[in-house]
Design a protein around this motif. Structure first.
Motif, mmCIF file in Angstrom:
data_model
loop_
_atom_site.group_PDB
_atom_site.id
_atom_site.type_symbol
_atom_site.label_atom_id
_atom_site.label_comp_id
_atom_site.label_asym_id
_atom_site.label_seq_id
_atom_site.Cartn_x
_atom_site.Cartn_y
_atom_site.Cartn_z
ATOM 1 N N LYS A 8 33.719 -66.489 39.422
ATOM 2 C CA LYS A 8 35.026 -67.097 39.111
ATOM 3 C C LYS A 8 35.857 -67.321 40.362
ATOM 4 N N ASN A 9 35.356 -66.826 41.481
ATOM 5 C CA ASN A 9 36.166 -66.916 42.689
ATOM 6 C C ASN A 9 36.061 -68.300 43.325
ATOM 7 N N LYS A 10 36.217 -69.317 42.492
ATOM 8 C CA LYS A 10 36.172 -70.698 42.969
ATOM 9 C C LYS A 10 37.382 -71.413 42.406
ATOM 10 N N TYR A 13 36.638 -73.190 39.075
ATOM 11 C CA TYR A 13 36.214 -72.448 37.893
ATOM 12 C C TYR A 13 37.068 -71.196 37.657
ATOM 13 N N PRO A 14 38.291 -71.415 37.145
ATOM 14 C CA PRO A 14 39.053 -70.238 36.705
ATOM 15 C C PRO A 14 38.409 -69.711 35.425
ATOM 16 N N PRO A 15 38.663 -68.465 35.024
ATOM 17 C CA PRO A 15 38.038 -67.932 33.800
ATOM 18 C C PRO A 15 38.404 -68.776 32.570
ATOM 19 N N TRP A 21 42.333 -74.608 31.573
ATOM 20 C CA TRP A 21 43.521 -74.148 32.307
ATOM 21 C C TRP A 21 44.544 -75.263 32.494
ATOM 22 N N GLU B 54 41.454 -62.351 32.849
ATOM 23 C CA GLU B 54 40.704 -62.131 34.096
ATOM 24 C C GLU B 54 41.153 -63.041 35.239
ATOM 25 N N LEU B 55 42.420 -63.385 35.234
ATOM 26 C CA LEU B 55 42.939 -64.219 36.313
ATOM 27 C C LEU B 55 42.927 -63.467 37.644
ATOM 28 N N LYS B 57 40.563 -62.087 38.937
ATOM 29 C CA LYS B 57 39.335 -62.399 39.678
ATOM 30 C C LYS B 57 39.269 -63.876 40.091
ATOM 31 N N ALA B 58 40.251 -64.650 39.665
ATOM 32 C CA ALA B 58 40.208 -66.096 39.911
ATOM 33 C C ALA B 58 40.686 -66.453 41.323
#
Lengths: 193, 81
Positions: A8-10, A13-15, A21, B54-55, B57-58
């Motif tokens: 998700k660290n992109k 691509y947020p969760p 979103w 889970e933001l 981790k975003a």
């Protein structure tokens, strides 16, 4: 047990996915602007807004907040269970999530019944126009969220589940969005005037 | 996100909800009460978005966007009240 992971660290691509979103932000801006408009109009009729706010049952609002937060908590656990490929726990917590949403709708219906019976309908005054428009619009979102979750639940119950992590996360994000909107509505509509 | 953390966040959110309801019944000045109520509600908003959604981790862009939104919402409401 196999664990499904999604990076998700992109930025894209947020969760829950970028499209969801974008919808979440559009919804938050829509409700945010409507709430700001409500506060703005309260300056012209402070007594009407204060007296009307006192006609609302803030206990119902607080209990509904607890229902939605608890439902959101179960949703988060359900997503976590799905990522661990534990379908039994996923469906169990998904049922609890939907139950929380149904409780919210039942209590909201009771509240609406008392308001209609007392004659506090959408045309009663400016405050109740905002109250009905904002809360009904939110209720529609909760109903849509429940339909999405039920659809996902049916997918899990099929022999060969077609649900992906991305689909499930998007559904969960939509459900949490209903929480977020309510967390803005509750203090402004029920408490601050 | 570990289940224990989610449970802790849920407990905090429930405590904040009860606190908001109690603060609303206090006989403080309307604007002071509104500031406390809105502040606690925004904490709940951030709890749900950062932990349940889970933001946390975003990408930083999404975190900043949510923080900016709640900040603007809070400031505009307080100014208008």
């Amino acid at each position: 047990m196999e664990t499904i992971t999604v990076n998700k660290n992109k930025l894209y691509y947020p969760p829950g996915g970028i499209l969801l979103w974008i919808i979440i932000f559009l919804e938050l801006f829509t409700f945010g602007m409507a709430l700001i408009a409500m506060v703005f109009y309260s300056k012209y009729e402070p007594e009407v807004f204060h007296n009307s706010r006192l006609l609302l049952n803030s206990t119902f609002g607080a209990v509904n907040t607890v229902f939605l937060l608890t439902s959101g908590f179960f949703m988060a656990i359900s997503v976590k269970s799905f990522k661990k490929n534990n379908i039994k726990k996923t469906t169990y917590f998904l049922r609890l999530t939907m139950f929380g949403g149904i409780l919210f709708l039942v209590l909201k219906s009771v509240e609406y019944y008392f308001k209609i019976e007392s004659g506090y309908t959408i045309g009663y005054n400016t405050f109740f126009s905002f109250y009905w428009m904002l809360t009904l619009f939110h209720v529609i979102h909760v109903i849509v969220g429940l339909v999405i979750l039920f659809n996902i639940y049916i997918g899990f119950k099929q022999q060969k589940s077609s649900n992906s992590v991305e689909d499930f996360e998007s559904s969960a994000a939509f459900w949490h969005m209903c929480d977020l909107i309510w967390l803005l509505l509750f203090p402004v509509v029920y408490l601050i005037f | 996100m570990k289940k224990k953390i989610l449970l802790k966040v849920w407990i905090v959110l429930i405590v904040l909800t009860v606190s908001v309801a109690l603060v609303a019944n206090l006989t403080l000045s309307i604007s002071f009460t509104a500031i406390i109520i809105l502040s606690l509600s925004i904490l709940k908003f951030l709890g749900v978005s950062f932990y349940f959604m889970e933001l946390k981790k975003a990408h930083v862009f999404w975190k900043a966007a949510v923080l900016m939104y709640v900040f603007l919402f809070f400031v505009i409401i307080i100014i208008l009240l």
